[in-house]
Design a protein around this motif. Sequence first.
Motif, PDB file in Angstrom:
ATOM      1  N   HIS A  30      -4.288  11.161   0.556  1.00  0.00           N
ATOM      2  CA  HIS A  30      -3.335  11.131  -0.292  1.00  0.00           C
ATOM      3  C   HIS A  30      -3.561  12.444  -1.315  1.00  0.00           C
ATOM      4  CE1 HIS A  30       0.143  10.585  -3.470  1.00  0.00           C
ATOM      5  NE2 HIS A  30       0.125   9.784  -2.695  1.00  0.00           N
TER       6      HIS A  30
ATOM      7  N   HIS B  28       4.066  15.275  -8.364  1.00  0.00           N
ATOM      8  CA  HIS B  28       3.218  15.163  -7.213  1.00  0.00           C
ATOM      9  C   HIS B  28       3.779  13.846  -6.940  1.00  0.00           C
ATOM     10  CE1 HIS B  28      -0.664  13.541  -5.932  1.00  0.00           C
ATOM     11  NE2 HIS B  28      -0.907  15.178  -6.851  1.00  0.00           N
ATOM     12  N   PRO B  29       3.194  13.690  -5.297  1.00  0.00           N
ATOM     13  CA  PRO B  29       3.523  12.716  -4.422  1.00  0.00           C
ATOM     14  C   PRO B  29       2.788  11.095  -4.750  1.00  0.00           C
ATOM     15  CG  PRO B  29       2.978  14.413  -3.347  1.00  0.00           C
ATOM     16  CD  PRO B  29       2.591  14.749  -4.248  1.00  0.00           C
ATOM     17  N   MET B  30       1.779  11.027  -6.220  1.00  0.00           N
ATOM     18  CA  MET B  30       1.825   9.945  -6.196  1.00  0.00           C
ATOM     19  C   MET B  30       2.779   9.323  -7.541  1.00  0.00           C
ATOM     20  SD  MET B  30      -1.202  11.001  -9.084  1.00  0.00           S
ATOM     21  CE  MET B  30      -0.583  11.708 -11.072  1.00  0.00           C
TER      22      MET B  30
ATOM     23  N   CYS C 225       6.177  -0.376  -1.815  1.00  0.00           N
ATOM     24  CA  CYS C 225       7.444   0.093  -1.874  1.00  0.00           C
ATOM     25  C   CYS C 225       7.377   0.792   0.172  1.00  0.00           C
ATOM     26  CB  CYS C 225       7.601   1.651  -2.243  1.00  0.00           C
ATOM     27  SG  CYS C 225       6.882   2.977  -2.784  1.00  0.00           S
TER      28      CYS C 225
ATOM     29  N   TRP D 248       1.773   0.647  -1.272  1.00  0.00           N
ATOM     30  CA  TRP D 248       1.561   1.137  -2.662  1.00  0.00           C
ATOM     31  C   TRP D 248       2.397   0.234  -3.784  1.00  0.00           C
ATOM     32  CZ3 TRP D 248       0.216   6.272  -3.536  1.00  0.00           C
ATOM     33  CH2 TRP D 248       0.193   6.709  -5.181  1.00  0.00           C
TER      34      TRP D 248
ATOM     35  N   TRP E 187       3.594   8.380   2.999  1.00  0.00           N
ATOM     36  CA  TRP E 187       4.581   7.698   3.397  1.00  0.00           C
ATOM     37  C   TRP E 187       5.754   8.349   2.538  1.00  0.00           C
ATOM     38  CZ3 TRP E 187       7.361   5.945  -1.099  1.00  0.00           C
ATOM     39  CH2 TRP E 187       7.036   6.412  -2.287  1.00  0.00           C
TER      40      TRP E 187
ATOM     41  N   ALA F  11       6.011   9.568  -5.795  1.00  0.00           N
ATOM     42  CA  ALA F  11       7.375   9.037  -5.443  1.00  0.00           C
ATOM     43  C   ALA F  11       7.446   8.342  -5.538  1.00  0.00           C
ATOM     44  CB  ALA F  11       6.654   9.439  -3.551  1.00  0.00           C
ATOM     45  N   ASP F  12       7.336   7.404  -5.844  1.00  0.00           N
ATOM     46  CA  ASP F  12       7.913   5.513  -5.935  1.00  0.00           C
ATOM     47  C   ASP F  12       8.763   5.134  -7.098  1.00  0.00           C
ATOM     48  OD1 ASP F  12       5.953   5.859  -7.858  1.00  0.00           O
ATOM     49  OD2 ASP F  12       5.088   3.828  -7.898  1.00  0.00           O
ATOM     50  N   ASP F  13       8.720   5.640  -8.079  1.00  0.00           N
ATOM     51  CA  ASP F  13       9.625   5.182  -8.924  1.00  0.00           C
ATOM     52  C   ASP F  13      10.392   7.468  -9.637  1.00  0.00           C
ATOM     53  OD1 ASP F  13       7.157   5.286 -10.326  1.00  0.00           O
ATOM     54  OD2 ASP F  13       7.461   3.620 -11.482  1.00  0.00           O
TER      55      ASP F  13
ATOM     56  N   LEU G  82      13.298   7.304   1.094  1.00  0.00           N
ATOM     57  CA  LEU G  82      13.324   8.339   0.069  1.00  0.00           C
ATOM     58  C   LEU G  82      14.410   9.337   0.239  1.00  0.00           C
ATOM     59  CD1 LEU G  82       9.406   8.923   0.039  1.00  0.00           C
ATOM     60  CD2 LEU G  82      10.696   8.658  -1.661  1.00  0.00           C
TER      61      LEU G  82
ATOM     62  N   PRO H 141      12.089   1.910  -5.925  1.00  0.00           N
ATOM     63  CA  PRO H 141      10.878   1.749  -5.348  1.00  0.00           C
ATOM     64  C   PRO H 141      11.033   0.506  -4.303  1.00  0.00           C
ATOM     65  CG  PRO H 141      10.273   1.285  -7.353  1.00  0.00           C
ATOM     66  CD  PRO H 141      11.756   1.919  -7.631  1.00  0.00           C
TER      67      PRO H 141
END
Lengths: 275, 275
Positions: free
Chosen positions: A145, B145-147, A227, A209, A183, B149-151, B114, B110
Motif C-alpha cells: 500500500h 491518499h489511497p489510505m 470494505c 480494511w 483494493w 479510500a474507505d471513507d 469505488l 465504506p
Amino acid sequence: MSELTDFSKLCVHTITTKPWSVEEAMDRYAAAEIGGITVWRQWLDGRDIEKTGERMRANGLEVVSLCRGGFFPASDQKGIDEAIADNRLAIHEAAALGAPMIVLVCGAVPGQPLTESRKQIADGIAAVLPLAEEHGIKLAIEPLHPMYADDRSAINTMASANAVCDELDHPLVGIAADVYHIWWDPDLEEQIQLTGAKNRLFAFHVCDWKTPTTDFLNDRGLMGEGCIDLKGIRAMVEATGFEGFNEVEVFSERWWARDQDEFLGKIKKAYLDFC
Amino acid sequence: MSELTDFSKLCVHTITTKPWSVEEAMDRYAAAEIGGITVWRQWLDGRDIEKTGERMRANGLEVVSLCRGGFFPASDQKGIDEAIADNRLAIHEAAALGAPMIVLVCGAVPGQPLTESRKQIADGIAAVLPLAEEHGIKLAIEPLHPMYADDRSAINTMASANAVCDELDHPLVGIAADVYHIWWDPDLEEQIQLTGAKNRLFAFHVCDWKTPTTDFLNDRGLMGEGCIDLKGIRAMVEATGFEGFNEVEVFSERWWARDQDEFLGKIKKAYLDFC
C-alpha cells in the motif's frame, strides 16, 4: 466433504496466529483441515528447518511460501550487499523448508528517490536470481500500500510490480497480490489481467480494511470486517486461471489478544462467507 | 525585500494553525507578511462571511480557497441530495468570502464500490456546476491518499482526478495537488504534466510525510520533516506554468500543541528551505 466446507485451498500465515509457535500453528491448522501454511522466517528461529518442513507435509499441510525476503534498497553499498546476502539466506531457508516461493516486501529508504529504490529492487532481485534458479524458488514481489512507500516498499501498485517483472522477464519472478494493499486501485482489474497474460500471479493474500483503521501495521480486519470487495477481487484473480491458495494474512493486535483456536474458527467461516 | 524572504506566494490554511480563530489567523499571517490564506469552513461559524473576507483583503491577504466541499457519495438519494445542498452552500460561502475556489474532498462510502462512488462524485460536481458558474467559483478536486479510500475519497490518484475532469470537461473543474497524497505515485510527473496541458492545476498544497507516521489524519510533518521530494514536485508543478500559491496544510497534534507564533516562524523557514 462438500465444496462448501473444503478448506484445501485455504492457507494461513503463521503471523496471523502470532501467539502460536510454528509447531502449534501447524498442528492446529492441520487439525482444522486447512490446506496450506505460509511460514514467516522468525517462526523458524532455532528450528531444524528441513525437519520443520517435513513435519508440515506429514501433517498434510502444503508449504505455500516463506515470508519474507526483500528490503533491497539501502543508502550505501554495505546495506545493499547485506540485503542481497539476507535474500540468499532466505532462498536457502525456503529450499530447506520445501517452500516453492518467497514473498518479497521490496523495501524503501526514507528520503531516497523512489525511482532509485525501484532500481535497487530490480538489481537486488537480479542478483539473487541465479541462486533462486538453482533451487527452483519463485520470487513473488508484493506491491505494498502507498502508505508504506516511505520505508517498507517503493513498489506500491500492481502496475509498478508488473513493470519490475517486465524488466527482469524471468519465469521465477512474479507477483503476490494482497487485497489490503491494492483494493483501492482504479487499474486493478487491468493489472491483474496482465499478470495472468504474463503467467506471473504467484500468490493471493486476503484480509480486510477496517473503517476506521487505527494503526498503520497491526489493525487489519478479518475478511468481512471491512470494505474490501473480496469476492470481486477473487473473481479477477481466478479469471487469470489462478488456482493457488487464498492466504489469510491478518496483522491484528485485536485478534492476537483473543483465543487463537476461536480465531482460527472465525478465519474458516470468513473464508467461506467472504472469499 | 529580497526574493529569499518573499512570502507573497506562501499561503497558510487556517487548520494548520488550528488553535487560532480566523481573526487571530488573519492578523498573524498578515503580520508575518504571508501572502495568502485558505479558510476552512468551520472557521467561519458565527461570522459575517463577507466582512471576514473584506478584513482579510484589508490586511493584505489574498483569499486563496475555501476548504472544503465534496463528500458527494452516499448510500441513498437523501444522502446524495444533502451533499449537493451542502456543496451549494459552500459555493455561496466562497462567493461571500471572496474565495475564487473550493477544494473538494470528494468522499467515499465504506463498502460501496469505488466505481459507484466515482460516478456519484462526477454527478455531484455536475449538479453544482451551474451555481459555481453563476458565481465564477472554481472547483478543485483533491486526490486523497489511497489510505483514505474507505471513507474520505474514492479519487486517490492524479490520474483518477484527471479522469473526472476529462469527463466533466469544464474550465471551472480542476485539481488541487497535495504532496501528502500523491508523492508516492510512479505516474506523478506524467499526470501533473497532463494537468498543465489541460490548464486545470488549480492549487498546490505542501507538507511532509514523517517516518514513522503514527496517526492516519493528524500526524503530518512540516516541510523538511519527512521524505517527500518537495523541490522535485514543486518543479513538476511549476513546469506546467503554475504560478499560484504554495499552500501549507499541516494537520498535526504535535504542532497544534506548540506555540503557534513559533510554529508560523518555522513554517516560513521551511517554505524557504524546502519548497
